[in-house]
Design a protein around this motif. Sequence first.
Motif, mmCIF file in Angstrom:
data_model
loop_
_atom_site.group_PDB
_atom_site.id
_atom_site.type_symbol
_atom_site.label_atom_id
_atom_site.label_comp_id
_atom_site.label_asym_id
_atom_site.label_seq_id
_atom_site.Cartn_x
_atom_site.Cartn_y
_atom_site.Cartn_z
ATOM 1 N N ARG A 17 0.844 -1.198 0.000
ATOM 2 C CA ARG A 17 0.000 0.000 0.000
ATOM 3 C C ARG A 17 0.875 1.241 0.000
ATOM 4 O O ARG A 17 1.935 1.279 0.620
ATOM 5 N N CYS A 18 0.408 2.264 -0.686
ATOM 6 C CA CYS A 18 1.043 3.592 -0.705
ATOM 7 C C CYS A 18 2.395 3.624 -1.403
ATOM 8 O O CYS A 18 3.238 4.466 -1.087
ATOM 9 N N ARG A 46 -11.903 5.596 -0.480
ATOM 10 C CA ARG A 46 -11.024 6.438 0.327
ATOM 11 C C ARG A 46 -11.422 7.893 0.133
ATOM 12 O O ARG A 46 -12.002 8.265 -0.885
ATOM 13 N N TYR A 127 3.681 6.585 6.356
ATOM 14 C CA TYR A 127 2.538 5.751 5.990
ATOM 15 C C TYR A 127 1.302 6.176 6.781
ATOM 16 O O TYR A 127 0.213 6.289 6.231
ATOM 17 N N ILE A 130 -0.091 9.421 5.260
ATOM 18 C CA ILE A 130 -0.785 9.196 3.984
ATOM 19 C C ILE A 130 -2.133 8.521 4.229
ATOM 20 O O ILE A 130 -3.169 8.935 3.685
ATOM 21 N N SER A 131 -2.134 7.474 5.056
ATOM 22 C CA SER A 131 -3.372 6.732 5.321
ATOM 23 C C SER A 131 -4.394 7.574 6.063
ATOM 24 O O SER A 131 -5.594 7.486 5.808
ATOM 25 N N ARG A 134 -6.154 9.737 3.747
ATOM 26 C CA ARG A 134 -7.105 8.965 2.944
ATOM 27 C C ARG A 134 -8.367 8.621 3.723
ATOM 28 O O ARG A 134 -9.266 7.978 3.207
#
Length: 191
Positions: A17-18, A46, A127, A130-131, A134
């Motif tokens: 992911r990412c 997302r 991470y 970013i998450s 989202r």
Amino acid sequence: MKDINSNTHLVVISGLRCVGKTTLIQNLSLHPKFRKIDKYTTRRPRKNESSQQIFVDEIPPQCDCVYELYKNSPLYGFRSSQIAEIIQSGQIAVSDIIPVHLIKEIKNLYPNNLSIIVERNLSASKYRAISSARGYTNEEIENQLIQRKTLNNEYKANRNIFDHVIFNDGHPLEMFLETLNIINQSQPLTY
């Protein structure tokens, strides 16, 4: 736009992911030679997500390839016959496929394929940022970090199934151009 001269019929993009899989597929899909495989998912969209997936409550019965990324995660599915339809149209099918067992199956079904794994140095804090942007909750993010580590180990153990490794250093255009060059120069391996 760069010409594509390749006997590749299918490009499979994998990675954690990412790492930039979606961005790479979006860029490839802008080229008339490529067509993204329609993928269905039971996961929620997302925050600020462009429609890369078709969001559904249940995977439609016409999807003969259904999988989950991790145990008890949302389902994903696509029609394997769509790959044949894209190839027959003279285009190159492109999709992100994450599970190693599924990549192996696809490689056996479609010998003129090219599998690429995208890697990116991404700290846990980056991470998380970013998450979070989202729209994931802290609990979801922590679970994803555990799942990410498990999948990373699986990728390392099965590195030989990938034809190429691309490192995403934060420049999507460079990653896209590198991918086009790989596709043009490739004589895909037959398994």
